[in-house]
Design an enzyme around this catalytic site. Structure first.
Site, PDB file in Angstrom:
ATOM      1  CD  GLU A  64      -3.035  -0.799   0.065  1.00 47.23           C
ATOM      2  OE1 GLU A  64      -3.450   0.356  -0.125  1.00 47.23           O
ATOM      3  OE2 GLU A  64      -3.391  -1.781  -0.612  1.00 47.23           O
ATOM      4  CB  SER A 112     -51.438 -17.388  -8.335  1.00 46.72           C
ATOM      5  OG  SER A 112     -52.011 -16.973  -9.560  1.00 46.72           O
TER       6      SER A 112
END
Length: 661
Positions: A97, A363
């Site tokens: 990093e 339904s």
């Protein structure tokens, strides 16, 4: 002659025009820069309360058997401090990093320049030049939006952090706040989540794996894709060697040593349930700052079965039929959530469709219509005519425009006839249908229109499952819930669920008549695909207009489950129907889920009976039911399969009616 000499000397003493312009530009640029910095400084958030290692406590979620589901937050005893940085992890994070972390002043000019050149060569953003200090500034105070103003604020905050804290304190702040995937915030939580050990004890390989997650936590999480995580960890090891943080022999040893990742008791899909529960925990323990242990209703084995079944359904083209998303919710007889799957992939889309997606049930709403009708005096043997009908300009159609003529209500339910369902609702009274649905657990808004009987008004899968519980529970309702207890790490009980018997909402006669219908739907109707060999299965399918939504709702052996499949953007699927994917997903889930054998007869045998026959009826005699509830006349709509007129909003709503499947 003298005048000419003075003019030449005057010109020599004056500043050249280009230099004056340059000076003015520098002054103007300086003033502009100062103004911008002052403006940005005024818009910065309050920085006074930041501490090197704050924490708010960790919440551990357990399933009903005490197995860990997830950990959220940060344990009060698991905070990395500046004077005790885990060396292997710190080396791995810095290598991947911010390799010049200890030499720059918050901004790495070399790294930024290198990233800029790489992006220019590639013609797109392929590298980032942000330092750990800049990333911390963004995580602490800023949003993730990509604007020049936000980037400038990030730079100013990075300078402030470098002035306010030591390098080790900045690194500790970063490690305590960064996300490592699988619900793990902070390095200590991630170490315990993936390796069941504190960060201080991480090996070089384990540290490299964690550091590799920072680029894309969900993508590289070993719980989601172990091979991808391993490849990423190898890249980190190479960077650690290239920056002289480890030796060649250490790199080789770490790369060749297998890493055992803790699977945990749960799975990534339980994140939907954990997110839902955490909102309730905060309400039950408001303001609590310490660690909490929350015991839930979830069954980890049922959860895994649910995730597997839904994944199979969505990835099998014959089941999905154009549906890209789905949800599954399973409830026990008390309403406890045994399994919850909110979509296809939690890492890609944490939106919980099981709880928050509101869709037409089609339904799957018809059981409430028939239950109301039976309370009004009808029976499964009564004959209705399955044929095209119309109420004014509104003419709903059966699925596939198929009609069978005279049929019993049992067969009409099993075959999911729209024409008969509408006639039954009209004969019973739509107001009574609405009250029946409300009594059983439907909380969403319903309207007294013809479309009510065909499931045109939206519900959530959780809500529909809750409303189906009385059919399984001997007629008793139950509210869905997820938390059994909340206690502190010291054992103090903050909340404990008190089991209670649900209200009786269906009489025995109605319950047995409805069971006859559900049995017919599974035996020879639209729900045949939900059958499980040797087991008593009951349920109902649902499909909405243009196959936008496909449902199955039913139960087996004391467990009610609802499956929904469709698309998030409400677009039509290819041919998704409730009797295909959802019914098969239900059967696959029920076949694998650990549920106790408990059929309908056992439930009825346990249900208390009233000696008062009037109390057992629950509903007024048939002749007292109004045949039609008072209501405004509905706007005319086209038949179900025909698009409604664009300028008629009521017609547009009713045009999205539930189909027969």
């Amino acid at each position: 002659m003298a005048r000419t000499h003075r003019s030449a000397r005057s010109r020599k003493g004056r500043m050249p025009v280009w230099l004056r312009v340059l000076t003015l530009m520098v002054i103007a640029g300086g003033l502009l820069t100062t103004g911008v910095i002052v403006h940005l400084a005024r818009t910065l958030p309050d920085l006074s309360a930041i501490e090197p290692a704050p924490h708010s406590g960790e919440t551990v979620l357990l399933d009903r058997d005490g197995r860990t589901i997830a950990r959220r937050g940060q344990s009060t005893s698991a905070v990395i401090t500046a004077d005790a940085l885990p060396q292997n992890l710190a080396d791995a994070v810095l290598a991947v990093e911010d390799r010049r972390f200890y030499s720059h002043f918050g901004i790495d000019l070399i790294g930024t320049g290198r990233a800029l050149m790489a992006n220019i060569r590639a013609g797109r953003v392929v590298q980032g030049g942000s330092t750990i200090t800049q990333q911390l500034a963004k995580n602490l105070f800023l949003s993730s939006e990509r604007t020049y103003e936000r980037k400038a604020q990030e730079v100013l905050l990075a300078f402030w952090l470098e002035h306010r804290f030591t390098k080790d304190e900045i690194l500790a702040l970063y490690l305590n706040r960064v996300y490592f995937g699988a619900g793990a915030w902070g390095a200590e939580a991630a170490s315990r989540r993936y390796f069941s050990k504190p960060a201080d004890d991480l090996s070089i390989g384990e540290a490299a794996l964690l550091a590799g997650l920072l680029k894309a936590p969900s993508r590289y999480a070993p719980t989601n894709d172990s091979r991808r995580a391993s490849v990423r960890a190898t890249v980190v090891l190479d960077l650690m060697y290239a920056t002289s943080r480890i030796s060649q022999s250490e790199r080789i040893d770490a790369a060749s040593t297998p890493i055992r990742v803790s699977r945990g008791s749960s799975s990534p899909g339980a994140g939907w349930f954990a997110d839902w529960v955490m909102t309730q925990v905060r309400e039950l323990a408001p303001g609590h700052q310490g660690d909490l242990i929350v015991r839930t209703t979830l069954d980890v084995d049922a959860q895994r079965a649910a995730e597997t079944a839904l994944t199979q359904g969505l990835e099998n083209p014959d089941w999905a039929r154009g549906a890209s998303e789905g949800a599954l919710i399973a409830l026990d007889s008390q309403g406890g959530v045994r399994a919850m799957v909110g979509g296809h992939d939690y890492a890609q889309a944490p939106f919980n469709r099981a709880v928050n997606a509101r869709r037409q049930p089609g339904s799957a709403f018809k059981p409430f219509v028939y239950a109301a009708a039976f309370e009004g005096g009808l029976s499964p043997e009564d004959i209705f005519v399955d044929a095209p009908i119309a109420y004014g300009d509104w003419a709903p159609q059966n699925y596939g425009d198929r009609y069978e003529g005279e049929m019993s209500l049992e067969r009409a339910f099993a075959r999911s006839s729209n024409a008969v369902a509408v006639q039954v609702a009209e004969a019973t009274g739509r107001g009574w249908v609405m009250r029946t649905a409300r009594r059983m657990g439907v909380d969403s808004p319903l309207e007294n229109t013809h479309a009510l009987s065909l499931g045109a008004y939206e519900v959530t899968p959780l809500e529909l499952g809750q409303a189906y519980l009385p059919f399984m529970n001997g007629g008793r309702s139950a509210d869905a819930y997820a938390i059994l207890s909340v206690r502190t790490a010291d054992g103090d009980m903050l909340f404990e669920h008190e089991p209670r018997q649900g209200e009786r909402v269906l009489a025995d006669r109605i319950l047995r008549q409805m069971d006859q219908l559900f049995d017919a739907a599974v035996s020879y109707g639209t729900a045949r695909s939900a059958r499980v060999d040797g087991r008593l299965v009951r349920g109902k399918t649902g499909t909405t207009n243009d196959n936008r939504d496909a449902w199955f709702a039913g139960w087996m052996d004391g467990l009610t489950a609802v499956v929904w499949m469709g698309n998030d953007d409400y677009s039509a699927t290819t041919d998704a129907v409730g009797g295909a994917g959802p019914a098969r997903v239900f059967a696959a889930f029920m076949s694998a889920a650990p549920v106790p054998p408990r059929g309908l007869d056992a439930v009825l045998a346990d249900a208390p009976r009233s000696d008062d026959p009037i109390a057992n009826l629950l509903s007024p005699p048939a002749q007292t039911l109004p045949m039609h509830e008072a209501e405004p006349a509905p706007e005319p709509v086209e038949a179900e399969e025909t698009p409604a007129e664009d300028d008629d909003p009521i017609a547009d709503l009713l045009g999205r009616l539930g189909g027969a499947q």
